[in-house]
Design a protein around this motif. Structure first.
Motif, mmCIF file in Angstrom:
data_model
loop_
_atom_site.group_PDB
_atom_site.id
_atom_site.type_symbol
_atom_site.label_atom_id
_atom_site.label_comp_id
_atom_site.label_asym_id
_atom_site.label_seq_id
_atom_site.Cartn_x
_atom_site.Cartn_y
_atom_site.Cartn_z
ATOM 1 N N GLU A 1 -60.479 29.920 -7.154
ATOM 2 C CA GLU A 1 -61.516 28.885 -7.017
ATOM 3 C C GLU A 1 -62.672 29.129 -7.974
ATOM 4 O O GLU A 1 -63.404 28.208 -8.315
ATOM 5 C CB GLU A 1 -62.023 28.791 -5.566
ATOM 6 C CG GLU A 1 -62.903 29.929 -5.103
ATOM 7 C CD GLU A 1 -62.139 31.191 -4.669
ATOM 8 O OE1 GLU A 1 -62.807 32.163 -4.286
ATOM 9 O OE2 GLU A 1 -60.889 31.208 -4.722
ATOM 10 N N LYS A 2 -62.814 30.365 -8.433
ATOM 11 C CA LYS A 2 -63.886 30.687 -9.383
ATOM 12 C C LYS A 2 -63.616 30.108 -10.772
ATOM 13 O O LYS A 2 -64.507 30.062 -11.611
ATOM 14 C CB LYS A 2 -64.060 32.199 -9.475
ATOM 15 C CG LYS A 2 -64.566 32.813 -8.193
ATOM 16 C CD LYS A 2 -64.697 34.310 -8.306
ATOM 17 C CE LYS A 2 -65.276 34.865 -7.035
ATOM 18 N NZ LYS A 2 -64.440 35.837 -6.387
ATOM 19 N N GLY B 1 -63.604 14.417 0.790
ATOM 20 C CA GLY B 1 -63.003 15.211 -0.274
ATOM 21 C C GLY B 1 -63.998 16.137 -0.942
ATOM 22 O O GLY B 1 -63.686 17.274 -1.293
ATOM 23 N N THR B 2 -65.229 15.648 -1.091
ATOM 24 C CA THR B 2 -66.278 16.483 -1.670
ATOM 25 C C THR B 2 -66.540 17.684 -0.768
ATOM 26 O O THR B 2 -66.606 18.827 -1.228
ATOM 27 C CB THR B 2 -67.565 15.662 -1.879
ATOM 28 O OG1 THR B 2 -67.270 14.579 -2.769
ATOM 29 C CG2 THR B 2 -68.681 16.503 -2.461
ATOM 30 N N LYS B 3 -66.646 17.441 0.532
ATOM 31 C CA LYS B 3 -66.849 18.536 1.480
ATOM 32 C C LYS B 3 -65.692 19.528 1.417
ATOM 33 O O LYS B 3 -65.895 20.744 1.486
ATOM 34 C CB LYS B 3 -66.994 17.985 2.897
ATOM 35 C CG LYS B 3 -68.292 17.239 3.124
ATOM 36 C CD LYS B 3 -68.328 16.603 4.505
ATOM 37 C CE LYS B 3 -69.581 15.767 4.685
ATOM 38 N NZ LYS B 3 -69.590 15.049 5.965
ATOM 39 N N TYR C 1 -57.138 21.697 -0.771
ATOM 40 C CA TYR C 1 -57.546 22.331 -2.035
ATOM 41 C C TYR C 1 -57.090 23.782 -2.107
ATOM 42 O O TYR C 1 -56.697 24.263 -3.172
ATOM 43 C CB TYR C 1 -59.053 22.213 -2.241
ATOM 44 C CG TYR C 1 -59.435 20.852 -2.759
ATOM 45 C CD1 TYR C 1 -59.007 20.432 -4.019
ATOM 46 C CD2 TYR C 1 -60.190 19.981 -2.001
ATOM 47 C CE1 TYR C 1 -59.324 19.173 -4.491
ATOM 48 C CE2 TYR C 1 -60.510 18.722 -2.473
ATOM 49 C CZ TYR C 1 -60.073 18.326 -3.721
ATOM 50 O OH TYR C 1 -60.382 17.074 -4.195
ATOM 51 N N LEU C 2 -57.133 24.481 -0.991
ATOM 52 C CA LEU C 2 -56.657 25.866 -0.974
ATOM 53 C C LEU C 2 -55.166 25.931 -1.291
ATOM 54 O O LEU C 2 -54.703 26.825 -2.005
ATOM 55 C CB LEU C 2 -56.971 26.518 0.377
ATOM 56 C CG LEU C 2 -58.464 26.677 0.694
ATOM 57 C CD1 LEU C 2 -58.654 27.204 2.120
ATOM 58 C CD2 LEU C 2 -59.151 27.577 -0.328
ATOM 59 N N ALA D 1 -66.030 23.384 0.390
ATOM 60 C CA ALA D 1 -65.601 24.375 1.387
ATOM 61 C C ALA D 1 -64.537 25.317 0.820
ATOM 62 O O ALA D 1 -64.428 26.461 1.254
ATOM 63 C CB ALA D 1 -65.071 23.683 2.638
ATOM 64 N N ALA D 2 -63.776 24.842 -0.170
ATOM 65 C CA ALA D 2 -62.767 25.681 -0.826
ATOM 66 C C ALA D 2 -63.385 26.562 -1.911
ATOM 67 O O ALA D 2 -62.688 27.334 -2.557
ATOM 68 C CB ALA D 2 -61.656 24.809 -1.409
ATOM 69 N N GLY D 3 -64.698 26.423 -2.116
ATOM 70 C CA GLY D 3 -65.409 27.293 -3.046
ATOM 71 C C GLY D 3 -65.505 26.798 -4.469
ATOM 72 O O GLY D 3 -65.819 27.576 -5.376
#
Length: 199
Positions: free
Chosen positions: A136-137, A148-150, A125-126, A154-156
């Protein structure tokens, strides 16, 4: 296929086992999880055969999640940047996108195994955020697996869990903001309306 090679003593694998041990994992990890006593080349060959079977079945049976076209129209209408991020092997991901008519919809395709670490780590994701030039905001994720949810969390980013395969509880425990079973869910459209108001 697992039964044919005597996995689990030939006993049928339950949905619960699939969800906890297989769903969302990359094939290299699965080699070690499912076949810890096998030589790695034998396990990798099994995974290759599994992918060939998946591609054949997907070509015959894949159907879009209800409401997909409505969601795509909304996303395009909002000018939202978009990436497909998956732990699936590239040929499978490309096949799925093609079968669903999404080749031109996503600006980039990020494959977990092509990153430093696969999901559940945030790296895929990053990478997508970096390629798109998006913070990410100002992003959100649709995910159908716990790993994938985690990774999205974790990527914000907030994650909308897609409970088409995995139980709502599992996706919620992994950090999903909420879980839907299709793209017509009123909870989803309420959240999207909020995004429009705050844009």
């Amino acid at each position: 296929m697992l039964q044919e090679v005597g996995f689990n003593g030939g006993i049928l694998i339950t949905e619960e086992f699939y969800v906890k041990k297989i769903s969302g994992m990359h094939n290299e990890e699965l080699c070690h999880v499912l076949f810890p006593d096998w030589e790695i080349q034998k396990a990798r060959k099994f995974m290759e055969d599994k992918e060939e079977m998946f591609q054949r079945l997907a070509s015959e049976k894949l159907e879009p999640v209800k409401g997909l076209q409505k969601l795509l129209k909304w996303i395009e209408g909002q000018g939202v940047r978009r990436a497909a991020v998956t732990n699936a092997p590239r040929p499978n991901a490309e096949l799925i996108l093609s079968l669903l008519g999404l080749n031109d919809f996503f600006e980039t395709l990020v494959i977990g195994s092509e990153c430093e670490r696969t999901k559940p780590f945030p790296d895929p994701y990053l990478k997508a955020l970096k390629v798109l030039g998006v913070s990410e905001k100002h992003a959100f994720v649709f995910e159908d697996s716990a790993s994938g949810t985690k990774a999205g969390v974790a990527a914000g980013m907030p994650v909308v869990g897609l409970g088409t395969r995995n139980p709502e509880k599992l996706l919620t425990e992994a950090g999903a903001a909420f879980v839907i079973t299709d793209f017509l869910n009123p909870k989803l459209w309420k959240a999207l309306e909020e995004l429009e108001k705050n844009a």
